[in-house]
Write a protein that holds these residues in place. Structure first.
Motif, PDB file in Angstrom:
ATOM      1  N   ARG A   1       0.868  -1.179   0.000  1.00 23.53           N
ATOM      2  CA  ARG A   1       0.000   0.000   0.000  1.00 23.53           C
ATOM      3  C   ARG A   1       0.906   1.230   0.000  1.00 23.53           C
TER       4      ARG A   1
ATOM      5  N   ALA B   1       0.621   5.429   0.240  1.00 22.31           N
ATOM      6  CA  ALA B   1      -0.265   6.544   0.566  1.00 22.31           C
ATOM      7  C   ALA B   1       0.259   7.831  -0.079  1.00 22.31           C
TER       8      ALA B   1
ATOM      9  N   TYR C   1      -9.168   8.360   0.387  1.00 20.55           N
ATOM     10  CA  TYR C   1      -9.709   7.530   1.458  1.00 20.55           C
ATOM     11  C   TYR C   1      -9.993   8.311   2.738  1.00 20.55           C
TER      12      TYR C   1
ATOM     13  N   GLU D   1      -4.607   6.717  -1.580  1.00 22.04           N
ATOM     14  CA  GLU D   1      -3.842   5.490  -1.502  1.00 22.04           C
ATOM     15  C   GLU D   1      -4.005   4.690  -2.788  1.00 22.04           C
ATOM     16  N   GLN D   2      -3.090   3.755  -2.951  1.00 20.46           N
ATOM     17  CA  GLN D   2      -3.212   2.748  -3.992  1.00 20.46           C
ATOM     18  C   GLN D   2      -2.386   1.550  -3.556  1.00 20.46           C
ATOM     19  N   TYR D   3      -2.639   0.434  -4.192  1.00 21.55           N
ATOM     20  CA  TYR D   3      -1.892  -0.783  -3.921  1.00 21.55           C
ATOM     21  C   TYR D   3      -1.102  -1.120  -5.153  1.00 21.55           C
TER      22      TYR D   3
END
Length: 173
Positions: free
Chosen positions: A132, A134, A156, A170-172
């Protein structure tokens, strides 16, 4: 190191080095560049501390902020990367990889921040993923929010800091 760690079509991304200090001072001297970064004057001391924080993330975690230059040029046009963050207010930003970018006004509107961060995030995913990542952006910084959206970051949460509304994304990878 005599070669950049990453290169794109138009950019070279370098690990921080002591010779970057003057370039960081020049990068952050422009009021327009600092507008969404607290909009306070910078100093040689503050930019030396930024350089040491950038190098420290690399030394401690193996990833961090790159110094960005146009290919084959020594002029610093920005900084971009994924660094280890501890913001101190929770909300998913303490002790996590955090993406960030700052570019000189002369580099705005050319897609350079997106280009640099696409290379950084691909490298980070390959080296440290899945993870993850941020990101924190001033809510009035619409160009930077557009870069984040192009990179796949999604909102988020929000956080207010000294009267400034920050969008947390965020992203994964």
């Amino acid at each position: 190191m005599t070669e950049p760690l990453l290169s794109t079509e138009r950019l070279d991304l370098w690990l921080p080095r002591s010779g970057d200090h003057a370039g960081l001072i020049a990068l952050l001297a422009d009021d327009a560049v600092r507008l969404h970064l607290g909009n306070r004057p910078t100093s040689a001391q503050e930019e030396f501390n930024r350089l040491c924080r950038n190098a420290g993330s690399w030394a401690l975690y193996g990833y961090g902020i790159f110094t960005v230059r146009r290919r084959g040029d020594d002029d610093v046009i920005g900084i971009a990367g994924v660094f280890h963050s501890w913001r101190g207010f929770g909300k998913g930003l303490d002790g996590v990889p955090e993406a960030g970018w700052i570019f000189a006004r002369r580099a705005w509107g050319q897609g350079l921040a997106t280009e640099a961060m696409q290379a950084v995030l691909a490298w980070f995913a390959k080296s440290f993923g899945p993870a993850r990542v941020a990101c924190m952006i001033n809510d009035t910084n619409l160009p930077s929010r557009a870069v984040a959206a192009r990179l796949g970051f999604v909102e988020y949460d929000h956080h207010t800091d000294q009267g400034t509304e920050l969008v947390l994304l965020e992203q994964y990878v």
